[in-house]
Enzyme design. Structure first.
Site, mmCIF file in Angstrom:
data_model
loop_
_atom_site.group_PDB
_atom_site.id
_atom_site.type_symbol
_atom_site.label_atom_id
_atom_site.label_comp_id
_atom_site.label_asym_id
_atom_site.label_seq_id
_atom_site.Cartn_x
_atom_site.Cartn_y
_atom_site.Cartn_z
ATOM 1 N N SER A 44 -62.197 -31.114 -28.037
ATOM 2 C CA SER A 44 -62.417 -29.696 -27.769
ATOM 3 C C SER A 44 -62.897 -29.397 -26.354
ATOM 4 C CB SER A 44 -63.436 -29.137 -28.776
ATOM 5 O OG SER A 44 -64.658 -29.848 -28.683
ATOM 6 N N GLN B 46 -65.617 -28.017 -24.443
ATOM 7 C CA GLN B 46 -66.991 -28.016 -24.927
ATOM 8 C C GLN B 46 -67.983 -28.179 -23.786
ATOM 9 O OE1 GLN B 46 -68.057 -32.401 -26.319
ATOM 10 N NE2 GLN B 46 -66.071 -31.797 -27.210
ATOM 11 N N HIS C 244 -72.552 -29.242 -23.447
ATOM 12 C CA HIS C 244 -73.753 -29.657 -24.162
ATOM 13 C C HIS C 244 -74.955 -28.930 -23.565
ATOM 14 C CE1 HIS C 244 -71.180 -32.646 -25.879
ATOM 15 N NE2 HIS C 244 -70.927 -33.167 -24.697
ATOM 16 N N LYS D 216 -77.912 -33.525 -24.321
ATOM 17 C CA LYS D 216 -76.843 -34.503 -24.529
ATOM 18 C C LYS D 216 -76.041 -34.740 -23.244
ATOM 19 C CE LYS D 216 -73.146 -35.552 -27.903
ATOM 20 N NZ LYS D 216 -71.939 -35.651 -27.085
ATOM 21 N N GLU E 83 -73.956 -36.996 -20.798
ATOM 22 C CA GLU E 83 -73.140 -38.124 -21.220
ATOM 23 C C GLU E 83 -72.330 -38.708 -20.063
ATOM 24 O OE1 GLU E 83 -70.966 -36.126 -24.306
ATOM 25 O OE2 GLU E 83 -69.207 -35.821 -23.026
ATOM 26 N N HIS F 98 -65.973 -29.432 -20.357
ATOM 27 C CA HIS F 98 -65.087 -30.587 -20.310
ATOM 28 C C HIS F 98 -64.302 -30.704 -21.603
ATOM 29 C CE1 HIS F 98 -68.852 -32.063 -22.113
ATOM 30 N NE2 HIS F 98 -68.103 -32.941 -22.783
ATOM 31 N N ARG G 47 -68.654 -25.623 -28.748
ATOM 32 C CA ARG G 47 -67.197 -25.659 -28.592
ATOM 33 C C ARG G 47 -66.631 -24.252 -28.387
ATOM 34 N NH1 ARG G 47 -68.541 -29.068 -32.833
ATOM 35 N NH2 ARG G 47 -68.095 -31.290 -32.452
ATOM 36 N N LYS H 221 -62.708 -26.980 -35.393
ATOM 37 C CA LYS H 221 -64.112 -26.855 -35.772
ATOM 38 C C LYS H 221 -64.660 -25.493 -35.349
ATOM 39 C CE LYS H 221 -64.972 -31.841 -35.381
ATOM 40 N NZ LYS H 221 -65.762 -32.909 -34.710
#
Length: 365
Positions: free
Chosen positions: A58, A60, A62, A85, A87, A224, A243, A249
């Site tokens: 997706s 999205q 964070h 989050k 990453e 991203h 998202r 979702k």
């Protein structure tokens, strides 16, 4: 691989999972890490994953720590923990992704050249964006936010109509030279997610093509989407994802629009440049304290020694076979083997009858 509340790792030949074992044995995490992070109930600061992406994930972002705490309090069934989050994605194969906003001038070229994209946005917002190059950085971010919000909240039926028009134009070879680099991406994303607004993000987010060994870091608020390829992914211990497209979702467009940084740049800004710390070990160290990743490559029979680290780590073998040994103990490794290493443990990694590739995520605070 880790101790997230939704799915803590199991431990071979033990009834207890990793979280339970670390709760009873906090020394495995180490005092230094426990002073810096919340390690209550065996909580590790990081999660380690292997992703094999055959279908785009997706659009999205964070949330940061403060926003995560707020979202978790408001929607605990959606945002299941209060942590941030950040990453890092480290390519195991050729890897494609959308990553961060393009430079303003590049987005402006697409706004001008792609009528199907342009027509989704109010003309006054388009005009304001095309005339923002002389504004201050903060003013440019505000205009970029307005453009992105207008796209993500565009009429759903119009999005579907414009995508059909765009796809038909590309399929008959009607793309302009500027669109050559994203034509195949647009067609692929629309095939996977027909009529989804996320397809138009190809005209606002950097399209990244990475080769094995390259890595990118995505901090809080960076948009991203991972498109294709295999990666090692390391992140802070959280499952919080906001998202907005390319997903079946639940979407949360208002919160996504709200939390993005709107920092336009070339994608290289997100790259993590590794450092060779020994002939066999390469270090990927993103600009946060939550985790670092080592890549170890040894040829048949070679031994690599890692001195004790004052924090916990998780080791996974991705190629070959061999063994890891410490304090008179050893465990066999083969592709897919995962091992937890407690704080202050010196280890040796030995390749067997073939070359061995290992990744090790750790935290030292």
């Amino acid at each position: 691989m880790g101790t997230h509340v939704k799915s803590p790792s199991g431990v071979v030949n033990r009834e207890q999972n990793l979280t339970q074992i670390l709760t009873e044995n906090p020394g495995l995490i180490g005092d230094q890490v426990s002073r810096r992070f919340d390690t209550t109930n065996g909580n590790l600061p990081f999660l380690f994953k292997v992703l094999a992406i055959g279908k785009a994930l997706s659009i999205q972002t964070h949330p940061d720590k403060k926003t995560s705490e707020k979202l978790h309090a408001e929607q605990p069934t959606v945002y299941t923990d209060p942590n941030h989050k950040p990453e890092m994605a480290l390519a195991l194969t050729d890897f494609k992704a959308l990553c961060g906003f393009m430079p303003i001038a590049r987005i402006a070229e697409y706004v001008t050249a792609v009528p199907e994209f342009n027509s989704l946005i109010d003309p006054s917002i388009v005009a304001e964006f095309l005339n923002c190059t002389n504004l201050s950085e903060s003013e440019q971010k505000a205009v970029l936010k307005k453009l992105f919000a207008a796209l993500m909240t565009a009429d759903v039926s119009n999005i579907a109509t414009q995508l059909r028009t765009l796809v038909a134009r590309y399929q008959r070879g009607g793309q302009k030279p500027l669109e050559d680099g994203v034509k195949d991406l647009v067609l692929t994303l629309n095939e996977q997610y027909p009529g989804d607004v996320g397809v138009f993000c190809a005209f606002m987010l950097n399209y990244v093509r990475m080769t094995p060994g390259q890595a990118i870091f995505l901090g809080a608020g960076e948009p991203h989407a991972y498109v294709e390829g295999d990666i090692m992914e390391c992140m802070a211990n959280s499952d919080n994802v906001i998202r907005a497209g390319l997903t079946p979702k639940p979407k949360d467009i208002p919160n996504l629009v709200s939390v993005l940084t709107y920092t336009p740049s070339d994608w290289q800004k997100h790259m993590v440049k590794p450092v060779d710390i020994t002939p066999h070990t390469r270090k990927y160290d993103p600009p946060i304290q939550d985790f670092t990743v080592l890549q170890v490559k040894t040829q048949k029979g070679e031994i690599e020694t890692h001195e004790a680290i004052p924090g916990p780590s998780i080791v996974i073998a991705t190629e070959g076979s061999g063994r890891v040994s410490w304090s008179g103990n050893e465990l066999d490794l083969q592709a897919g083997s995962v091992i937890f290493v407690g704080a202050e443990k010196k280890i040796k990694i030995t390749a067997g009858d073939s070359n061995l590739v290992v990744f090790r995520a750790y935290v030292t605070a």
